[in-house]
Design a protein around this motif. Structure first.
Motif, PDB file in Angstrom:
ATOM      1  N   LYS A   1      -8.066  -3.551  -0.615  1.00 16.25           N
ATOM      2  CA  LYS A   1      -9.319  -3.713  -1.366  1.00 16.25           C
ATOM      3  C   LYS A   1      -9.302  -2.801  -2.581  1.00 16.25           C
ATOM      4  O   LYS A   1      -9.736  -3.181  -3.671  1.00 16.25           O
ATOM      5  N   GLU A   2      -8.747  -1.614  -2.403  1.00 18.26           N
ATOM      6  CA  GLU A   2      -8.620  -0.641  -3.491  1.00 18.26           C
ATOM      7  C   GLU A   2      -7.825  -1.246  -4.661  1.00 18.26           C
ATOM      8  O   GLU A   2      -8.212  -1.128  -5.823  1.00 18.26           O
ATOM      9  N   TYR A   3      -6.726  -1.926  -4.372  1.00 21.08           N
ATOM     10  CA  TYR A   3      -5.902  -2.561  -5.400  1.00 21.08           C
ATOM     11  C   TYR A   3      -6.657  -3.702  -6.083  1.00 21.08           C
ATOM     12  O   TYR A   3      -6.630  -3.838  -7.304  1.00 21.08           O
ATOM     13  N   LEU A   4      -7.352  -4.522  -5.316  1.00 25.38           N
ATOM     14  CA  LEU A   4      -8.075  -5.656  -5.879  1.00 25.38           C
ATOM     15  C   LEU A   4      -9.248  -5.224  -6.746  1.00 25.38           C
ATOM     16  O   LEU A   4      -9.625  -5.932  -7.685  1.00 25.38           O
ATOM     17  N   ASP A   5      -9.827  -4.055  -6.460  1.00 29.00           N
ATOM     18  CA  ASP A   5     -10.968  -3.567  -7.235  1.00 29.00           C
ATOM     19  C   ASP A   5     -10.559  -2.826  -8.511  1.00 29.00           C
ATOM     20  O   ASP A   5     -11.392  -2.564  -9.362  1.00 29.00           O
ATOM     21  N   LYS A   6      -9.257  -2.487  -8.645  1.00 24.14           N
ATOM     22  CA  LYS A   6      -8.779  -1.744  -9.812  1.00 24.14           C
ATOM     23  C   LYS A   6      -8.702  -2.621 -11.049  1.00 24.14           C
ATOM     24  O   LYS A   6      -8.556  -3.833 -10.964  1.00 24.14           O
ATOM     25  N   LYS A   7      -8.736  -1.950 -12.187  1.00 23.80           N
ATOM     26  CA  LYS A   7      -8.474  -2.609 -13.457  1.00 23.80           C
ATOM     27  C   LYS A   7      -6.982  -2.932 -13.530  1.00 23.80           C
ATOM     28  O   LYS A   7      -6.159  -2.121 -13.085  1.00 23.80           O
ATOM     29  N   PRO A   8      -6.596  -4.071 -14.063  1.00 23.66           N
ATOM     30  CA  PRO A   8      -5.165  -4.397 -14.148  1.00 23.66           C
ATOM     31  C   PRO A   8      -4.391  -3.375 -14.979  1.00 23.66           C
ATOM     32  O   PRO A   8      -4.886  -2.880 -15.987  1.00 23.66           O
ATOM     33  N   VAL A   9      -3.172  -3.069 -14.510  1.00 20.02           N
ATOM     34  CA  VAL A   9      -2.275  -2.172 -15.233  1.00 20.02           C
ATOM     35  C   VAL A   9      -1.077  -3.004 -15.654  1.00 20.02           C
ATOM     36  O   VAL A   9      -0.451  -3.674 -14.833  1.00 20.02           O
ATOM     37  N   TYR A  10      -0.771  -2.974 -16.928  1.00 20.59           N
ATOM     38  CA  TYR A  10       0.345  -3.764 -17.447  1.00 20.59           C
ATOM     39  C   TYR A  10       1.551  -2.876 -17.647  1.00 20.59           C
ATOM     40  O   TYR A  10       1.446  -1.797 -18.205  1.00 20.59           O
ATOM     41  N   LYS A  11       2.715  -3.350 -17.182  1.00 17.49           N
ATOM     42  CA  LYS A  11       3.964  -2.608 -17.312  1.00 17.49           C
ATOM     43  C   LYS A  11       4.959  -3.454 -18.086  1.00 17.49           C
ATOM     44  O   LYS A  11       4.903  -4.678 -18.054  1.00 17.49           O
ATOM     45  N   ASN A  12       5.895  -2.771 -18.742  1.00 18.09           N
ATOM     46  CA  ASN A  12       6.940  -3.476 -19.463  1.00 18.09           C
ATOM     47  C   ASN A  12       8.004  -4.031 -18.534  1.00 18.09           C
ATOM     48  O   ASN A  12       8.681  -4.995 -18.851  1.00 18.09           O
ATOM     49  N   SER A  13       8.188  -3.413 -17.398  1.00 14.05           N
ATOM     50  CA  SER A  13       9.198  -3.893 -16.456  1.00 14.05           C
ATOM     51  C   SER A  13       8.538  -4.174 -15.116  1.00 14.05           C
ATOM     52  O   SER A  13       7.551  -3.554 -14.759  1.00 14.05           O
ATOM     53  N   ALA A  14       9.097  -5.110 -14.405  1.00 16.10           N
ATOM     54  CA  ALA A  14       8.544  -5.474 -13.099  1.00 16.10           C
ATOM     55  C   ALA A  14       9.606  -5.247 -12.037  1.00 16.10           C
ATOM     56  O   ALA A  14      10.786  -5.488 -12.264  1.00 16.10           O
ATOM     57  N   SER A  15       9.186  -4.784 -10.890  1.00 17.29           N
ATOM     58  CA  SER A  15      10.109  -4.644  -9.768  1.00 17.29           C
ATOM     59  C   SER A  15       9.379  -5.067  -8.510  1.00 17.29           C
ATOM     60  O   SER A  15       8.207  -4.771  -8.323  1.00 17.29           O
ATOM     61  N   THR A  16      10.064  -5.782  -7.667  1.00 18.73           N
ATOM     62  CA  THR A  16       9.462  -6.290  -6.448  1.00 18.73           C
ATOM     63  C   THR A  16      10.343  -5.927  -5.264  1.00 18.73           C
ATOM     64  O   THR A  16      11.552  -6.038  -5.341  1.00 18.73           O
ATOM     65  N   VAL A  17       9.714  -5.475  -4.211  1.00 19.17           N
ATOM     66  CA  VAL A  17      10.426  -5.224  -2.966  1.00 19.17           C
ATOM     67  C   VAL A  17       9.850  -6.174  -1.934  1.00 19.17           C
ATOM     68  O   VAL A  17       8.653  -6.202  -1.706  1.00 19.17           O
ATOM     69  N   ILE A  18      10.702  -6.984  -1.328  1.00 24.86           N
ATOM     70  CA  ILE A  18      10.264  -7.983  -0.363  1.00 24.86           C
ATOM     71  C   ILE A  18      10.627  -7.507   1.033  1.00 24.86           C
ATOM     72  O   ILE A  18      11.749  -7.074   1.278  1.00 24.86           O
ATOM     73  N   PHE A  19       9.675  -7.594   1.940  1.00 27.32           N
ATOM     74  CA  PHE A  19       9.904  -7.199   3.321  1.00 27.32           C
ATOM     75  C   PHE A  19       9.815  -8.435   4.198  1.00 27.32           C
ATOM     76  O   PHE A  19       8.747  -8.981   4.393  1.00 27.32           O
ATOM     77  N   LYS A  20      10.959  -8.884   4.680  1.00 20.11           N
ATOM     78  CA  LYS A  20      10.986 -10.022   5.592  1.00 20.11           C
ATOM     79  C   LYS A  20      11.877  -9.646   6.763  1.00 20.11           C
ATOM     80  O   LYS A  20      12.954  -9.123   6.571  1.00 20.11           O
ATOM     81  N   SER A  21      11.419  -9.915   7.931  1.00 21.22           N
ATOM     82  CA  SER A  21      12.268  -9.739   9.104  1.00 21.22           C
ATOM     83  C   SER A  21      12.389 -11.093   9.795  1.00 21.22           C
ATOM     84  O   SER A  21      12.100 -11.243  10.959  1.00 21.22           O
ATOM     85  N   ASP A  22      12.771 -12.095   9.029  1.00 20.60           N
ATOM     86  CA  ASP A  22      12.843 -13.468   9.524  1.00 20.60           C
ATOM     87  C   ASP A  22      13.794 -13.656  10.700  1.00 20.60           C
ATOM     88  O   ASP A  22      13.677 -14.618  11.439  1.00 20.60           O
ATOM     89  N   LYS A  23      14.732 -12.735  10.885  1.00 15.84           N
ATOM     90  CA  LYS A  23      15.698 -12.870  11.973  1.00 15.84           C
ATOM     91  C   LYS A  23      15.120 -12.406  13.301  1.00 15.84           C
ATOM     92  O   LYS A  23      15.637 -12.724  14.344  1.00 15.84           O
ATOM     93  N   GLU A  24      14.026 -11.660  13.245  1.00 16.01           N
ATOM     94  CA  GLU A  24      13.430 -11.122  14.466  1.00 16.01           C
ATOM     95  C   GLU A  24      12.186 -11.920  14.855  1.00 16.01           C
ATOM     96  O   GLU A  24      11.406 -12.315  14.009  1.00 16.01           O
TER      97      GLU A  24
END
Length: 94
Positions: free
Chosen positions: A34-57
């Motif tokens: 909720k804290e993230y959704l209520d914040k003002k958007p922050v724009y960055k020049n670079s994007a990085s994403t970390v994906i967490f999947k444990s599809d094998k389990e």
């Protein structure tokens, strides 16, 4: 590259809070604090994403186990985090 991206998201002296859930039929849920959704958007020049999947389990209910990152928290964190199911994705076969 992976570790640099991860350290940008979660500093070494903190833990990363993750919502773990079980799903079927390749459904992926996206939770945000909720804290993230209520914040003002922050724009960055670079994007990085970390994906967490444990599809094998499988989870305790025999369904595919997945995880969604929420936010970094202090190592001694023992409180609650308000989060919302923001969106979900489903693979459409044809």
């Amino acid at each position: 590259m992976y570790m640099e991206s991860f350290q940008e998201i979660c500093p070494k002296d903190m833990n990363l809070a993750i919502v773990e859930y079980e799903t079927q039929d390749d459904i992926q849920l996206n939770f945000y604090t909720k804290e993230y959704l209520d914040k003002k958007p922050v724009y960055k020049n670079s994007a990085s994403t970390v994906i967490f999947k444990s599809d094998k389990e499988l989870g305790i209910n025999g369904l595919r186990s997945r995880g969604c990152m929420l936010k970094p928290v202090k190592k001694d964190f023992h409180d609650s985090i308000d989060c919302e199911l923001f969106s979900w994705y489903r693979k459409i076969t044809g």
